[in-house]
Design a protein around this motif. Structure first.
Motif, PDB file in Angstrom:
ATOM      1  N   GLN A  55       0.624  -1.214  -0.347  1.00 15.98           N
ATOM      2  CA  GLN A  55       0.056   0.237  -0.060  1.00 15.98           C
ATOM      3  C   GLN A  55       0.595   1.344   0.272  1.00 15.98           C
ATOM      4  OE1 GLN A  55      -3.887   0.072   1.559  1.00 15.98           O
ATOM      5  NE2 GLN A  55      -3.749   1.035   3.299  1.00 15.98           N
ATOM      6  N   GLY A  56       1.571   1.664  -0.840  1.00 14.18           N
ATOM      7  CA  GLY A  56       2.089   2.934  -1.675  1.00 14.18           C
ATOM      8  C   GLY A  56       3.788   2.359  -2.179  1.00 14.18           C
ATOM      9  N   THR A  57       3.480   1.237  -2.648  1.00 11.78           N
ATOM     10  CA  THR A  57       3.987   1.041  -3.691  1.00 11.78           C
ATOM     11  C   THR A  57       4.172   0.301  -4.467  1.00 11.78           C
ATOM     12  OG1 THR A  57       5.347   0.473  -1.421  1.00 11.78           O
ATOM     13  CG2 THR A  57       6.375  -0.139  -3.585  1.00 11.78           C
ATOM     14  N   SER A  58       4.258   0.777  -6.073  1.00 13.11           N
ATOM     15  CA  SER A  58       4.119  -0.009  -7.196  1.00 13.11           C
ATOM     16  C   SER A  58       5.292  -0.210  -8.493  1.00 13.11           C
ATOM     17  CB  SER A  58       2.710   0.399  -8.329  1.00 13.11           C
ATOM     18  OG  SER A  58       3.228   1.820  -8.456  1.00 13.11           O
ATOM     19  N   VAL A  59       5.398  -0.967  -9.391  1.00 11.44           N
ATOM     20  CA  VAL A  59       6.348  -1.432 -10.368  1.00 11.44           C
ATOM     21  C   VAL A  59       5.466  -1.636 -10.902  1.00 11.44           C
ATOM     22  CG1 VAL A  59       8.030  -2.548 -10.468  1.00 11.44           C
ATOM     23  CG2 VAL A  59       7.585  -2.946  -8.826  1.00 11.44           C
ATOM     24  N   PHE A  60       6.479  -0.908 -12.123  1.00 18.58           N
ATOM     25  CA  PHE A  60       5.468  -0.977 -13.477  1.00 18.58           C
ATOM     26  C   PHE A  60       6.522  -0.947 -14.970  1.00 18.58           C
ATOM     27  CE2 PHE A  60       3.565   0.998 -17.696  1.00 18.58           C
ATOM     28  CZ  PHE A  60       2.620   0.833 -17.673  1.00 18.58           C
ATOM     29  N   GLY A  61       6.246  -1.836 -15.290  1.00 17.19           N
ATOM     30  CA  GLY A  61       7.448  -2.574 -16.746  1.00 17.19           C
ATOM     31  C   GLY A  61       6.880  -1.705 -18.390  1.00 17.19           C
ATOM     32  N   PHE A  62       7.785  -1.142 -18.267  1.00 14.67           N
ATOM     33  CA  PHE A  62       7.543  -0.504 -19.885  1.00 14.67           C
ATOM     34  C   PHE A  62       7.735  -1.591 -20.723  1.00 14.67           C
ATOM     35  CE2 PHE A  62       6.806   3.730 -18.623  1.00 14.67           C
ATOM     36  CZ  PHE A  62       6.446   3.720 -17.412  1.00 14.67           C
ATOM     37  N   LYS A  63       6.740  -1.705 -21.905  1.00 11.85           N
ATOM     38  CA  LYS A  63       6.885  -2.769 -23.193  1.00 11.85           C
ATOM     39  C   LYS A  63       6.660  -2.132 -23.773  1.00 11.85           C
ATOM     40  CE  LYS A  63       6.724  -6.493 -19.852  1.00 11.85           C
ATOM     41  NZ  LYS A  63       8.116  -6.431 -19.347  1.00 11.85           N
TER      42      LYS A  63
ATOM     43  N   ARG B 122       1.371   6.604 -14.594  1.00 18.37           N
ATOM     44  CA  ARG B 122       1.820   5.574 -13.542  1.00 18.37           C
ATOM     45  C   ARG B 122       2.746   6.589 -12.555  1.00 18.37           C
ATOM     46  NH1 ARG B 122       0.790   2.944 -18.391  1.00 18.37           N
ATOM     47  NH2 ARG B 122      -0.429   1.791 -17.642  1.00 18.37           N
ATOM     48  N   ALA B 123       3.231   7.137 -12.756  1.00 15.57           N
ATOM     49  CA  ALA B 123       4.010   8.526 -12.163  1.00 15.57           C
ATOM     50  C   ALA B 123       3.524   8.665 -10.918  1.00 15.57           C
ATOM     51  CB  ALA B 123       4.221  10.429 -12.074  1.00 15.57           C
ATOM     52  N   PRO B 124       4.113   8.594  -9.582  1.00 18.64           N
ATOM     53  CA  PRO B 124       3.190   8.479  -8.094  1.00 18.64           C
ATOM     54  C   PRO B 124       3.335   9.713  -7.976  1.00 18.64           C
ATOM     55  CG  PRO B 124       6.111   9.020  -8.075  1.00 18.64           C
ATOM     56  CD  PRO B 124       5.980   8.426  -9.753  1.00 18.64           C
ATOM     57  N   ALA B 125       2.116   9.040  -7.203  1.00 20.86           N
ATOM     58  CA  ALA B 125       1.100  10.052  -6.552  1.00 20.86           C
ATOM     59  C   ALA B 125       1.615  10.687  -4.787  1.00 20.86           C
ATOM     60  CB  ALA B 125      -0.718   9.615  -6.439  1.00 20.86           C
ATOM     61  N   LYS B 126       1.525  11.828  -4.316  1.00 15.79           N
ATOM     62  CA  LYS B 126       2.219  12.117  -3.003  1.00 15.79           C
ATOM     63  C   LYS B 126       1.939  10.868  -2.512  1.00 15.79           C
ATOM     64  CE  LYS B 126       1.081  16.870  -3.661  1.00 15.79           C
ATOM     65  NZ  LYS B 126       2.488  17.178  -4.419  1.00 15.79           N
ATOM     66  N   GLY B 127       2.877  10.772  -1.529  1.00 11.80           N
ATOM     67  CA  GLY B 127       2.805   9.948  -0.487  1.00 11.80           C
ATOM     68  C   GLY B 127       3.335   7.794  -1.589  1.00 11.80           C
ATOM     69  N   GLN B 128       3.769   8.073  -2.266  1.00 11.50           N
ATOM     70  CA  GLN B 128       4.075   6.955  -2.799  1.00 11.50           C
ATOM     71  C   GLN B 128       5.308   7.152  -3.607  1.00 11.50           C
ATOM     72  OE1 GLN B 128       1.509   4.831  -4.374  1.00 11.50           O
ATOM     73  NE2 GLN B 128       0.040   5.194  -2.530  1.00 11.50           N
ATOM     74  N   VAL B 129       6.016   5.444  -3.983  1.00 13.80           N
ATOM     75  CA  VAL B 129       7.235   5.297  -3.956  1.00 13.80           C
ATOM     76  C   VAL B 129       6.648   4.410  -4.997  1.00 13.80           C
ATOM     77  CG1 VAL B 129       9.096   3.676  -3.790  1.00 13.80           C
ATOM     78  CG2 VAL B 129       8.339   5.289  -2.436  1.00 13.80           C
ATOM     79  N   VAL B 130       7.215   4.924  -6.742  1.00 11.35           N
ATOM     80  CA  VAL B 130       6.790   4.144  -7.663  1.00 11.35           C
ATOM     81  C   VAL B 130       8.159   3.676  -9.082  1.00 11.35           C
ATOM     82  CG1 VAL B 130       6.018   4.044 -10.546  1.00 11.35           C
ATOM     83  CG2 VAL B 130       4.948   5.176  -8.533  1.00 11.35           C
ATOM     84  N   VAL B 131       8.588   2.048  -8.670  1.00 10.72           N
ATOM     85  CA  VAL B 131       9.827   1.846  -9.896  1.00 10.72           C
ATOM     86  C   VAL B 131       9.068   1.441 -10.884  1.00 10.72           C
ATOM     87  CG1 VAL B 131      11.293  -0.561  -9.966  1.00 10.72           C
ATOM     88  CG2 VAL B 131      10.399   0.871  -7.279  1.00 10.72           C
ATOM     89  N   PHE B 132      10.155   2.709 -11.905  1.00 12.62           N
ATOM     90  CA  PHE B 132       9.867   2.187 -13.167  1.00 12.62           C
ATOM     91  C   PHE B 132      10.296   0.983 -14.268  1.00 12.62           C
ATOM     92  CE2 PHE B 132       8.185   6.906 -14.625  1.00 12.62           C
ATOM     93  CZ  PHE B 132       6.514   6.354 -13.943  1.00 12.62           C
ATOM     94  N   ASN B 133      10.209   0.080 -14.090  1.00 10.97           N
ATOM     95  CA  ASN B 133      11.418  -0.959 -15.109  1.00 10.97           C
ATOM     96  C   ASN B 133      11.781  -1.096 -16.327  1.00 10.97           C
ATOM     97  OD1 ASN B 133      12.572  -3.483 -15.956  1.00 10.97           O
ATOM     98  ND2 ASN B 133      11.160  -4.674 -13.922  1.00 10.97           N
ATOM     99  N   ARG B 134      12.211  -0.113 -16.990  1.00  7.19           N
ATOM    100  CA  ARG B 134      12.560   0.632 -18.343  1.00  7.19           C
ATOM    101  C   ARG B 134      11.380   1.611 -18.592  1.00  7.19           C
ATOM    102  NH1 ARG B 134      14.915  -2.572 -22.221  1.00  7.19           N
ATOM    103  NH2 ARG B 134      15.262  -4.917 -21.613  1.00  7.19           N
ATOM    104  N   SER B 135      11.706   2.414 -19.133  1.00  6.19           N
ATOM    105  CA  SER B 135      11.086   3.508 -18.500  1.00  6.19           C
ATOM    106  C   SER B 135      10.456   4.268 -20.141  1.00  6.19           C
ATOM    107  CB  SER B 135      11.912   5.123 -17.793  1.00  6.19           C
ATOM    108  OG  SER B 135      12.730   5.035 -18.326  1.00  6.19           O
ATOM    109  N   HIS B 136      10.565   5.858 -19.620  1.00  7.36           N
ATOM    110  CA  HIS B 136       9.977   7.101 -20.812  1.00  7.36           C
ATOM    111  C   HIS B 136      11.375   7.062 -21.521  1.00  7.36           C
ATOM    112  CE1 HIS B 136      11.058   8.639 -17.079  1.00  7.36           C
ATOM    113  NE2 HIS B 136      11.546  10.084 -17.703  1.00  7.36           N
TER     114      HIS B 136
END
Ligand code: AMP
Ligand code: MG
Length: 292
Positions: free
Chosen positions: A86-94, A112-126
């Protein structure tokens, strides 16, 4: 050792990957020695993520980029799996979906950019839009070459909105990549990771190096720095990334928010409820005794 200083790409300097030894391990020497330290950083990351979530004013975006088999998935698994989901997500860019391809290249990243309070990991990215797209000529030079400035503006905007941004390039040698491809072939539990493109992409290594060097040269900024992580040794990669993430989060000035209620008043209510419970309990006992 402050790895943030050691491995950051100084804004405005020209990146030369051949100058960075992917086998570097400093004076740490062994996996065994590094493990407790990695553990310590991962625990710091987990505690700070709790604070980031509670604080609710800032966010963290971690970008992972690398050639195949450099360990993007390993970093996610080893370093981010202890955080509260709750507060973390990972997004894979295909490869962009039809819908994604119908928008501007930053659309899916912004979504997919993080909202306030969140950690987001981009697995590959823009960044794929100046890497694979450039190497495979999926867009014209006049198109992708303008994207560095657009990326900088995008990241500046996120940063001004309270997002700390860390970008990691996991640097491996072609020899280590090949040995990891072999493990994938030999180990049935890893075979699912093999893709045809692993080998064709490998042949484009020099083109990818050029594309990565330009991307990191043109988009490493104070608020969204690139770090080049020597990644031939998985444990060293994990040590450096975990230290940089934890140190960055520690510097964000995160704190538990002050309470929104009058604690004295709430204590009062609590004691009243506690008295009520006791009286109610005694009453119930008497009723129980009567019945029996
Ligand atoms: P993997 O990371 O192994 O799951 O592979 C994802 C694939 O998607 C890689 O080959 C990427 O190069 C590809 N990919 C990611 N973003 C893009 C993009 N914007 N355009 C084309 N291919 C992409
Ligand atoms: Mg792959």
């Amino acid at each position: 050792m402050d790895y943030r200083k050691k491995f950051a790409v100084e804004p405005g300097t020209k990146v030369r990957l051949s100058k960075v030894d992917p086998s570097y391990t400093g004076k740490h020497g062994t996996h065994e020695k590094a493990l407790p330290e990695i553990q310590k950083h991962v625990e710091r990351m987990d505690k700070l993520q709790y604070l980031l979530y509670a604080d609710g004013n800032q966010s963290l975006l971690v970008v992972l980029q690398a050639l195949d088999a450099a360990g993007k998935d390993g970093v996610v698994r080893h370093l981010f799996s202890g955080m509260n989901p709750q507060g973390t997500s990972v997004f894979g860019f295909k490869q962009p979906s039809r819908d994604e391809a119908d928008h501007d290249f930053l659309w899916r990243a912004h979504l997919r950019a993080p909202a306030k309070g969140q950690v987001v990991v981009f697995n590959r990215s823009h960044y794929e839009d100046v890497l694979v797209v450039r190497v495979h000529k999926l867009a014209a030079h006049s198109v992708w070459s303008k994207r560095y400035d657009l990326i900088n503006d995008f990241e500046t905007m996120l940063s001004l909105n309270g997002t700390a941004i860390l970008k990691f390039f996991l640097h491996i040698s072609p020899e280590v990549q090949l040995s990891r491809f072999k493990q994938r072939v030999d180990d049935p539990s890893r075979q699912w990771k093999i893709s045809e493109s692993d080998y064709s992409e490998r042949e484009l290594w020099p083109q990818y190096v050029d594309a990565y060097e330009d991307a990191m040269t043109l988009t490493s900024t104070k608020h969204a720095p690139w770090y080049i992580i020597p990644s031939n040794h998985k444990w060293f990669r994990n040590l450096v990334v975990s230290q940089i993430v934890a140190d960055t989060m520690a510097a964000m000035g995160l704190k538990l928010p002050s309470t929104r209620v009058d604690i004295a008043d709430i204590r009062h209510k609590y004691h009243a409820a506690e008295r009520e419970r006791k009286v109610g309990g005694q009453h119930q006992m008497k009723e129980f005794a009567k019945v029996n």
